[in-house]
Design an enzyme around this catalytic site. Structure first.
Site, PDB file in Angstrom:
ATOM      1  N   ARG A  49       0.820  -1.197   0.137  1.00 26.65           N
ATOM      2  CA  ARG A  49      -0.082  -0.117  -0.099  1.00 26.65           C
ATOM      3  C   ARG A  49       0.878   1.035   0.067  1.00 26.65           C
ATOM      4  NH1 ARG A  49      -0.067  -4.789   1.344  1.00 26.65           N
ATOM      5  NH2 ARG A  49       0.298  -4.403   3.586  1.00 26.65           N
ATOM      6  N   CYS A  83      -5.977  -2.817   8.403  1.00 26.48           N
ATOM      7  CA  CYS A  83      -4.837  -2.388   7.892  1.00 26.48           C
ATOM      8  C   CYS A  83      -5.099  -0.908   7.651  1.00 26.48           C
ATOM      9  CB  CYS A  83      -4.489  -2.881   6.345  1.00 26.48           C
ATOM     10  SG  CYS A  83      -3.030  -1.901   5.306  1.00 26.48           S
ATOM     11  N   THR A  85      -3.381   1.762   6.059  1.00 22.31           N
ATOM     12  CA  THR A  85      -2.986   2.404   4.820  1.00 22.31           C
ATOM     13  C   THR A  85      -4.254   1.925   3.896  1.00 22.31           C
ATOM     14  OG1 THR A  85      -0.889   1.955   5.588  1.00 22.31           O
ATOM     15  CG2 THR A  85      -1.145   2.798   3.562  1.00 22.31           C
ATOM     16  N   THR A 125       2.010   4.404   8.687  1.00 24.91           N
ATOM     17  CA  THR A 125       2.922   4.376   7.717  1.00 24.91           C
ATOM     18  C   THR A 125       3.166   5.591   7.023  1.00 24.91           C
ATOM     19  OG1 THR A 125       1.254   3.800   6.272  1.00 24.91           O
ATOM     20  CG2 THR A 125       2.466   1.933   7.068  1.00 24.91           C
ATOM     21  N   LYS A 164       7.184  -6.534  10.043  1.00 26.17           N
ATOM     22  CA  LYS A 164       6.658  -7.182   8.954  1.00 26.17           C
ATOM     23  C   LYS A 164       7.681  -8.138   8.447  1.00 26.17           C
ATOM     24  CE  LYS A 164       3.727  -3.983   6.503  1.00 26.17           C
ATOM     25  NZ  LYS A 164       2.506  -4.629   6.598  1.00 26.17           N
ATOM     26  N   CYS A 194      -1.038   1.905  12.541  1.00 29.46           N
ATOM     27  CA  CYS A 194      -0.850   0.971  11.795  1.00 29.46           C
ATOM     28  C   CYS A 194      -0.605  -0.385  12.354  1.00 29.46           C
ATOM     29  CB  CYS A 194       0.830   1.127  11.286  1.00 29.46           C
ATOM     30  SG  CYS A 194       1.617  -0.239  10.427  1.00 29.46           S
TER      31      CYS A 194
END
Lengths: 236, 236
Positions: A49, A83, A85, A125, A164, A194
């Site tokens: 994203r 999520c 984003t 993010t 991640k 996030c």
């Protein structure tokens, strides 16, 4: 009538697990059958994203729509997207989806208004900051958003991508320090905006836990309440 | 070509979360996109498996088939069921499903054969014991199954339902003691043959961890390997 929650997940995979675990913990159930029915689409091959928003990378929109189609065809009555984003594409997803899709930033802003917070830090993010959907929603409720400096934002992104890639400890150190800096700069509370951040900070100091606003947990609480209490087919 | 794993879950809900977390941890991935694609049907309203097998309660078969249908329609190339007891219906599900469905007990028995174990204790639900699909699969590989006494089995069931009702600490105490008793009775290793048991024993003593055979983890390892390495449409 308990409604089926569709989860458009995989962004990232462990954040989806964290979201489902929070749903379960927030459900007042004493046996399996009292938990809310879930259908989860966790296909992490969805294009990144932030890379799309910042470097004109491949758009995740088609993959997101495909996921929503699978969820709706499978019986989802409403959809949550763990999520932040991805919420940049929320308006387009809503246009093409026959069931409600919750918005994390709206839920978060409602909570902060209830808590009478005036000034909140945002850890998110680069993509979420560029997308810019948090500050106007907070401003509409009289809440000022405090953004990180460029250097601090770089550290936050390093922390998120460490999580991640499975380096949770490194991520925790980077994100905890960034969190503290945002508090030192005067933020009353800090949005963990996030879904990788609560994963990294789940074991953090109690004083930080208390000042953090876990957007994943708020989305889960909203979804459980929606599934258990609102009449079928009611808007989210 | 990474294949999509369908998960027929919700039995119980937190055991499904544990299974997904294990899939993610076992995947050699450094970024979201390298994780395996999942579609999860977690509708815990499926009738209780043990109640059906022992007290002629409602059969879960229709609900299981409905879940499989959703997973296959949504694109699953193979299916894992993170619930041991539900494997009683495995033959009927396989007959009605166009994609492979893994069998936890086969995977577990293969692993124990590799490890050259001769004698294994089985901790499972009353339903799984009555269904009886573990002992013949182990015997076919030269492994003797050691079952709990009636009193110990009652304690194991109390532990499992304590976990299902959210009383994980109580469940842990009951199950850890039962585990120790099975070792004291001469079992070389002990199969944690109900997906609630690894949840309760995740923080248990290292010596017990070492002797336990986590059927959930073995199913996850098998599924990751299948998704990442075997050619599309190959049987499980």
């Amino acid at each position: 009538m308990t409604k089926t929650l569709g989860i458009l997940g995989g962004m990232g995979p462990m954040a989806t697990v964290d979201f489902i675990a929070k749903l379960i913990r927030l459900t007042p159930a004493r046996r399996d059958q009292e938990h809310i029915p879930l259908l989860v689409h966790a296909v992490p091959q969805i294009p990144d994203r932030s890379a799309c928003l910042l470097q004109s990378g491949e758009s995740p929109l088609d993959a997101l729509l495909k996921g929503i189609n699978v969820l709706v065809s499978g019986g989802a009555d409403g959809i949550a997207i763990p999520c932040n984003t991805a919420h940049y594409w929320h308006p387009e997803l809503v246009r093409q989806c026959p069931v409600p899709i919750f918005h994390m930033a709206d839920i978060c802003a409602d909570y902060l208004q209830q808590e009478q917070v005036c000034n909140v830090g945002l850890m998110a993010t680069d993509g979420t900051l560029k997308a810019g959907f948090y500050p106007p929603r907070l401003a509409a409720r009289g809440i000022e958003t405090q953004l990180p400096t460029a250097a601090l934002q770089q550290q936050i992104m390093q922390g998120i991508y460490a999580v991640k890639s499975g380096h949770t400890e490194t991520g925790s150190l980077l994100l905890e320090e960034a969190f503290q800096q945002m508090l030192d700069s005067g933020a009353q509370r800090v949005i963990l905006g996030c879904t990788e951040i609560p994963l990294a900070l789940s074991q953090t100091r109690a004083d930080l836990q208390h000042r953090g606003v876990d957007a994943t947990n708020l989305l889960a609480a909203h979804a459980v309440d929606w599934s258990l209490t609102s009449p079928a087919n009611q808007a989210a």
